[in-house]
Every structure is written in C-alpha cells, then in structure tokens.
Design a protein around this motif. Sequence first.
Motif, PDB file in Angstrom:
ATOM      1  N   TYR A  35      61.344  34.088  35.621  1.00 44.62           N
ATOM      2  CA  TYR A  35      62.223  34.529  34.537  1.00 44.62           C
ATOM      3  C   TYR A  35      62.588  33.334  33.672  1.00 44.62           C
ATOM      4  O   TYR A  35      62.716  32.206  34.161  1.00 44.62           O
ATOM      5  CB  TYR A  35      63.454  35.258  35.059  1.00 44.62           C
ATOM      6  N   LEU A  72      59.448  37.691  33.273  1.00 45.03           N
ATOM      7  CA  LEU A  72      60.637  38.442  32.901  1.00 45.03           C
ATOM      8  C   LEU A  72      61.442  37.590  31.932  1.00 45.03           C
ATOM      9  O   LEU A  72      61.730  36.431  32.219  1.00 45.03           O
ATOM     10  CB  LEU A  72      61.484  38.753  34.137  1.00 45.03           C
ATOM     11  N   ALA A  74      64.843  36.726  29.900  1.00 45.56           N
ATOM     12  CA  ALA A  74      66.288  36.939  29.934  1.00 45.56           C
ATOM     13  C   ALA A  74      66.861  36.973  28.525  1.00 45.56           C
ATOM     14  O   ALA A  74      66.820  35.977  27.810  1.00 45.56           O
ATOM     15  CB  ALA A  74      66.954  35.837  30.750  1.00 45.56           C
ATOM     16  N   SER A 125      70.876  42.793  33.860  1.00 42.65           N
ATOM     17  CA  SER A 125      71.243  41.431  34.230  1.00 42.65           C
ATOM     18  C   SER A 125      72.483  41.401  35.116  1.00 42.65           C
ATOM     19  O   SER A 125      73.345  42.276  35.060  1.00 42.65           O
ATOM     20  CB  SER A 125      71.515  40.610  32.965  1.00 42.65           C
ATOM     21  N   LYS A 280      66.000  36.749  44.097  1.00 40.14           N
ATOM     22  CA  LYS A 280      66.051  35.878  42.919  1.00 40.14           C
ATOM     23  C   LYS A 280      66.522  34.481  43.303  1.00 40.14           C
ATOM     24  O   LYS A 280      67.488  34.324  44.048  1.00 40.14           O
ATOM     25  CB  LYS A 280      67.011  36.475  41.885  1.00 40.14           C
TER      26      LYS A 280
END
Length: 341
Positions: A35, A72, A74, A125, A280
């Motif tokens: 990410y 991914l 953000a 998120s 994560k």
Amino acid sequence: MSSPLPTPARPELVCPAGSLRALQLAVDAGADAVYLGLRNATNARNFAGLNFTDPQLSEGVAYAHARGRKVLMALNTFARADDAAPWYRSVDAAVALGADALIVADLAVMAYARRQHPQLRLHLSVQASATSYEAIAFYRDHYGIQRAVLPRVLTLSQVGHVLRHTDVEIEVFGFGSLCVMVEGRCALSSYATGQSPNNAGVCSPPSAVRWQDRPDGVDVRLNKLLIDRYAPDEARGYPTLCKGRFEVNGRRDYALEEPTSLNSLALLPELMRQGVRAIKIEGRQRSPAYVEQVTRVWRQAIDAAAAAPDRFKVQPGWTATLGHLAEGQQHTLGAYDRPWR
C-alpha cells in the motif's frame, strides 16, 4: 470420531511502501500486496521525500503485477470541504495507473469513486474508525466497501465479534507503531501545529518541529509547545504529541502513549482461525530496509501458521528481528490483549 477442524485460510500480507525501492523490496520479500500514497495531502503519510509521483506509481504497479502482487493506494485523509478536487483527481489517477484498490475514509471520496469508477475495489481505511460490524455494514451498503481495516483499539474478542457478523473482508494490523486515538478522530496535532493530520496527512508537520540544543541535552517542540527533552546521548524518535513525555503529579513520563510497536505474531493462528483476511504492516515512513526485514519475518510466520496452525511457535529469530526494528525497540500486543476486560 470428530472430524478435524478446517485449516484456516492464509491471510494476505499487506506491506507498506513509502518509496519505489520499498515497494520492490516488499514484493521480493513476499508481500502479497503493498500500500502506498501519492505525494500530496490525500494520504495519511504525507512526509517530504516519501510517496509516489505518477511515473513512479506506474513503475511500481508494473513491478508488482509482473510478480502477481497487488497495489493498494491510500486516499485515506479527509477531503477539504472547500476543495475536494485533489482527492477526486487522485481517485482518477489510481484507476489510470492501475491500482488494484483504494483505501478510503472520506464519504465524498467513496461516493465519487463508486459513481465514476464502479469497477474499482474499495477498502475502508483505519482512518474511518469503523469498530463495529454495524458501521462496516453502513459503508458496504452505501459505498460498496469490500474490505475494512480495523482500528488498533479492539481486543481480540472484539475483532472476532466483528468477523462473526460481517461478510466484508477484515484486515487488521500485525506490526508497527500504535495510535493512541480512535483513528481518524485525532485533534492533538491540530492543537499544537494548526494542521490536522486527518487532512494534511502528517501528525507532526516538519514546519512545526523545533529541535533546540541545551547545555544538558535537546528540547523538542511542536511550534512553542515543549513535548520532550532528551539527554545528549539519548535516542530520539520523530516527535509526536501523543508520545511526548510530560510531568504529571511530579513524575515525568509518557503520559498518553509509549513509543512502542504492536507485534501480534503470537496471535497469528487465532487471527487466522477467526477469519482475518489480511494482516497489515505499518510503516510507510520507515526505511526500505525496515520494510524488507519485517516483510520477510511475517511471510515466514504466515506460511508456518497456515501449514501447521496447531504447532505454530514464534521463532526467536523473528522476535529478535522485530524487536530491533520496533519503535523504541519495544513491542506489545496493544489492545488485542486487555486482561482487565
């Protein structure tokens, strides 16, 4: 005889990339997804010298996709009420450059993404602070969220409760810095610096940080607010108000949160049994070497837990590596383990 329990699904390992080099090392070390964010206020790690230009993002996506990995992006700060255009442009850029999903917190950004790019996968998120399955259902029903990242304030049993009541994929933090606030609701930095981390993307903007030498050490301030004082030979971390040391009742200590890292390796088999879909790793602001080493440890751990969950043990080498890389060289189970609850 009772039938054996099903083998838990192997969760995705989602790793941070604050630079193209970090992305490449994460992919090579075994990340299933990385990410990242663009070089603007649309992401919550808006540090100078970090993040991606459009050409770098395009190169990073190509590198990851060539190796079967995901990217991914953000867009996890909250759009400015007077000018949401940068956030909308970033949504369009993510699609044009080939990102596999957006990590979003702001309702207007979600609505725009779903309206303009209905095929685009959306992840909720941690900045949205959805701590219940009812909140997650709201985002799923209204904006098509397919995965939610849980804030680092839930116990293990609370995570399990959410998982038992939602069909949305759940991602949890496995390693990295903790946040003392219910994320997406922090006002501490705004008080000290005049800039909200939920809009500007930085807890302590460099323009507000002041290092002042003294005969007996160094003071660190956010604007005029003294938040810590270091001895000459004492290690110094990047200053944030929540991890400053203050005098309370005659004792100088970390009044709000200690500089320590979450490390949930010991809970990995249970997180997998509960049905967590992704683990994560925090740290887009950390070095590529940090990203590589943490990714390698967690890749080995996830593979070991998936192969033999009942025989899984945290290896001493893993603990030593993560301990060296942890904030303050300390680690904790954080909110996952709250015996008093």
